[in-house]
Design an enzyme around this catalytic site. Structure first.
Site, PDB file in Angstrom:
ATOM      1  N   SER A   1       0.815  -1.213   0.000  1.00  0.00           N
ATOM      2  CA  SER A   1       0.000   0.000   0.000  1.00  0.00           C
ATOM      3  C   SER A   1       0.852   1.267   0.000  1.00  0.00           C
ATOM      4  O   SER A   1       1.497   1.580  -0.983  1.00  0.00           O
ATOM      5  CB  SER A   1      -0.967  -0.053   1.188  1.00  0.00           C
ATOM      6  OG  SER A   1      -1.987   0.898   1.057  1.00  0.00           O
TER       7      SER A   1
ATOM      8  N   ASP B   1      10.018   5.729 -10.165  1.00  0.00           N
ATOM      9  CA  ASP B   1       9.580   6.449 -11.364  1.00  0.00           C
ATOM     10  C   ASP B   1      10.326   7.772 -11.547  1.00  0.00           C
ATOM     11  O   ASP B   1      10.581   8.197 -12.678  1.00  0.00           O
ATOM     12  CB  ASP B   1       8.075   6.707 -11.312  1.00  0.00           C
ATOM     13  CG  ASP B   1       7.265   5.425 -11.478  1.00  0.00           C
ATOM     14  OD1 ASP B   1       7.847   4.421 -11.928  1.00  0.00           O
ATOM     15  OD2 ASP B   1       6.066   5.429 -11.144  1.00  0.00           O
TER      16      ASP B   1
ATOM     17  N   LYS C   1      -0.731  -4.351  -3.301  1.00  0.00           N
ATOM     18  CA  LYS C   1      -2.008  -3.738  -2.944  1.00  0.00           C
ATOM     19  C   LYS C   1      -2.057  -2.332  -3.524  1.00  0.00           C
ATOM     20  O   LYS C   1      -1.374  -1.424  -3.046  1.00  0.00           O
ATOM     21  CB  LYS C   1      -2.202  -3.679  -1.424  1.00  0.00           C
ATOM     22  CG  LYS C   1      -3.511  -2.991  -1.037  1.00  0.00           C
ATOM     23  CD  LYS C   1      -3.616  -2.789   0.460  1.00  0.00           C
ATOM     24  CE  LYS C   1      -4.894  -2.020   0.802  1.00  0.00           C
ATOM     25  NZ  LYS C   1      -4.928  -0.660   0.260  1.00  0.00           N
TER      26      LYS C   1
END
Length: 706
Positions: free
Chosen positions: A466, A477, A491
């Site tokens: 999460s 990224d 998740k």
């Protein structure tokens, strides 16, 4: 992912005291009207506001029934096929039961479950009067979740004969004498039997609602009052109490640990091993005996308002059952659960004659005291605030790089994941959310400049979920650092908590809370962490079993998908560094004996995990033990967190408290070969960047990848 703590709670394991129950049936539990009302209100919310609404119909009813039965008897060792046939006759009536506010069906199933526990434990205890033949060749099934249900009493008895024989053999192989084995197992089965007499209506309703919510998706939950309170504590890392970790042991509520600075420790009147036999409220309130009372009920009696007094009747650790008791008074106070807070260490990494200092920030959860923040408390507790302070300290320590350890961090506050990312990236998009209507919103951090601009690494494992995945994905990224470890949990869904009592305008808590999935996370590059998780740049071996742990292990997980990338400017491009980081890692671990031993242990653990049956032949088991001992002896001993020791055949509460604490200490002191290697990778990153191979910034506006 809802965060669960073994430490926080003082805690909710239910272990009853010993008292005679032979010849009596467990209590018949019945639903309360307020539970039926909470169920129908929950169903209305779930049908209307869930991310992927599923109608409460016959099809969903069958799924709820199946999940409820599995939650009660996952190993198919209690119910018989005749029980299942009877239950399944009502499998399409759960929707009608909820809509008509009549929950007799699940309660009837649970009452049967209680009786089957009593039947099986009574039979198991009767087997202890006989001796077992360990010369015959037979096996006991370790994984029965896909096996057929017993067709008859005789088949069920045979299953339990093998189970008791297996328990006996484990203790026999550990060197226990027959009389000691009988005593240990009789007490074990007696405790299990007594637990059937301890359940309450709230327990049944919680289990039924878990089956309902989990039939929609893995992360939608129902919280009764007790579960809701524990969740709140886990998020704000504080509670009001005496500062003691409690455990059920030998029929007593026993003090396992004293929280530093808490009322219990500061009083000097309590010690580890002391047993609480009574609790009284205020300076003069009557002391209620609590021997035999459920641990969660005792916890609630001990907690209370800050500044109030609680009195405890204590049987000292070194006193016998008839020893002298002490009555002590403690003033309740706010207890900070600092074990779950962010902390830092500095590791020295030596390579090629150069020593680099790597600051390690360990973050067990993305916590935030929502209530304190709402009321404007300037000093409210949060993960990102604590990490910001630690980064400032690490700057003073002049570290060469920072490693954020998110292993087994199950998530928490979304805003904290965003704020933590900002500490390393600065201002910019962090995560995207898509709601049930398809609307995509970009969540950004507004920190003008990052708090740390040096080399960064993030260590993850299968238990990183999460919010941990949001942070790790953003670092990846943005090209801000190297991700190390094993693929994360996967998740990628968003939950919100609805207070059902507020919805119903109840003046007192009755209905509990509903945590329901309302959206899905997406990375700034457009992909989602859902199902696939975050793939590390440098992979490390892990202890988890992907087949049974992680989003992909759920049968109703949301699929992987993607949306358009957000408009973000990468901080750098790690791609040119990764081949060299991988090469240095590969070369280093090949000559690292500790790391190679860990790899061997992980491989052996996988072999043991995949065994579906175990031999009940003593000679064969002793041969297996000898082979294992030879393997361990052939190499230098190392405590790497993988238990290679001999099996003592005992459950946790059957060992002495000192032995249990010693085992826990050994686990904490295990050599963390993965952390050591992750720190070395960050040191390599610092070396390569300082040597002129710095990641080149890409400032092209919008991008769709790393």
């Amino acid at each position: 992912m809802r965060v669960k703590y073994g430490f926080l709670c003082m805690f909710l394991a239910i272990a009853p005291s010993a008292y005679a129950l032979e010849g009596t049936s467990p209590p018949i539990l019945a639903p309360l009207q307020q539970q039926a009302q909470a169920a129908i209100l929950s169903s209305q919310f779930l049908a209307r506001f869930h991310y992927k609404p599923v109608p409460l119909d016959d099809a969903l009813s069958a799924k709820i029934m199946d999940r409820f039965i599995k939650s009660l008897d996952p190993d198919r060792a209690l119910f018989a096929q005749a029980d299942i046939d009877k239950f399944m006759a009502d499998s399409t009536k759960i929707d009608d039961a909820i809509n008509h506010e009549d929950l007799r069906i699940p309660f009837s199933i649970f009452n049967t479950y209680e009786q089957r526990v009593v039947d099986r434990m009574t039979y198991a205890r009767s087997l202890l009067k006989q001796n077992f033949d360990f010369n015959v060749q037979e096996e006991y099934s370790l994984q029965r979740d896909k096996e057929p249900w017993p067709q008859s009493d005789a088949e069920s008895n045979e299953l339990w004969r093998k189970r008791v024989k297996s328990d006996w053999l484990r203790l026999k192989l550990a060197g226990k004498a027959d009389d000691a084995i009988r005593t240990t197992l009789d007490k074990r089965y007696q405790n299990s039997l007594e637990r059937a007499y301890k359940y309450k209506s709230d327990d049944v309703f919680q289990m039924f609602m878990d089956a309902y919510t989990k039939s929609l998706d893995p992360h939608t939950d129902y919280f009764g009052a007790a579960a809701s309170a524990e969740f709140d504590i886990s998020m704000k890392l504080s509670l009001v109490g005496i500062g003691a970790v409690l455990q059920e042991r030998d029929d007593y509520t026993t003090i396992r640990e004293l929280v530093p600075g808490g009322p219990a420790q500061s009083s000097g009147k309590l010690a580890v091993g002391d047993r609480i036999t009574g609790v009284g409220q205020g300076e003069s309130g009557a002391i209620k005996e609590v021997v035999g009372t459920r641990l969660d009920e005792i916890v609630q009696m001990i907690r209370g308002a800050k500044g109030s007094v609680v009195r405890l009747d204590i049987l000292p650790a070194d006193a016998g059952p008839d020893g002298k008791h002490n009555i002590i008074s403690l003033v309740r106070d706010k207890i900070s659960l600092d074990k779950q807070a962010a902390k830092k260490t500095v590791l020295s990494v030596k390579a090629d004659g150069v020593t680099r200092k790597i600051g390690v920030i360990t973050l067990p959860a993305f916590y935030e005291d929502f209530e304190a923040r709402r009321r404007g408390d300037k000093d409210y507790r949060s993960a990102s605030r604590d990490v910001a302070k630690l980064l400032a300290e690490l700057k003073q320590d002049k570290v060469d790089g920072v490693l954020v350890d998110l292993r087994n961090n199950g998530g928490g506050s979304l805003s904290e994941a965003i704020d933590l990312t900002g500490l390393f990236v600065g201002k910019g998009p962090v995560v995207q959310q898509r709601d049930a209507g398809g609307k995509v919103e970009v969540e950004s951090d507004d920190l003008s400049a990052p708090a740390w601009t040096g080399p960064v690494g993030v260590l993850i494992n299968r238990g990183s979920a999460s919010a941990s995945e949001i942070f790790a994905a953003a670092i990846q990224d943005y090209g801000r650092g190297v991700i190390v470890g094993e693929p994360s949990f996967g998740k990628g869904s968003v939950q919100t908590v609805v207070n059902l009592d507020q919805v119903a305008h109840n003046s007192k808590p009755k209905f509990g809370e509903l945590k329901l999935t309302v959206a899905q996370f997406f990375r700034v590059n457009g992909g989602t962490t859902q199902l696939r998780g975050v793939t590390p740049d440098i992979g490390l071996p892990g202890l988890s079993d992907p087949k049974s742990f992680g989003e992909s292990s759920y049968d109703n997980a949301l699929p992987w998908t993607e949306v358009k990338p957000a408009k973000y400017v990468p901080s750098a491009n790690m791609a040119p560094l990764l081949p060299q980081l991988q090469g240095r890692h590969d070369a280093r671990v090949q000559s690292d004996q500790d790391f190679q031993r860990f790899v061997e242990d992980v491989a052996e653990l996988k072999v043991q995990r995949e065994k579906r049956a175990i031999s009940l032949n003593e000679t064969q088991r002793r041969n297996e033990m000898a082979a294992q001992a030879k393997r361990v002896k052939s190499r230098e001993q190392i405590n790497d967190g993988v238990d290679n020791g001999e099996d003592d055949g005992l459950q946790a509460n059957e060992r002495s408290l000192s032995a249990d604490i010693a085992m826990e200490k050994a686990r904490k002191n295990a050599k963390d070969v993965l952390l050591k290697e992750a720190a070395a990778i960050v040191a390599d990153e610092a070396d390569l960047q300082s040597g002129g191979l710095k990641a080149t910034a890409q400032r092209s506006g919008s991008t769709d990848g790393k």
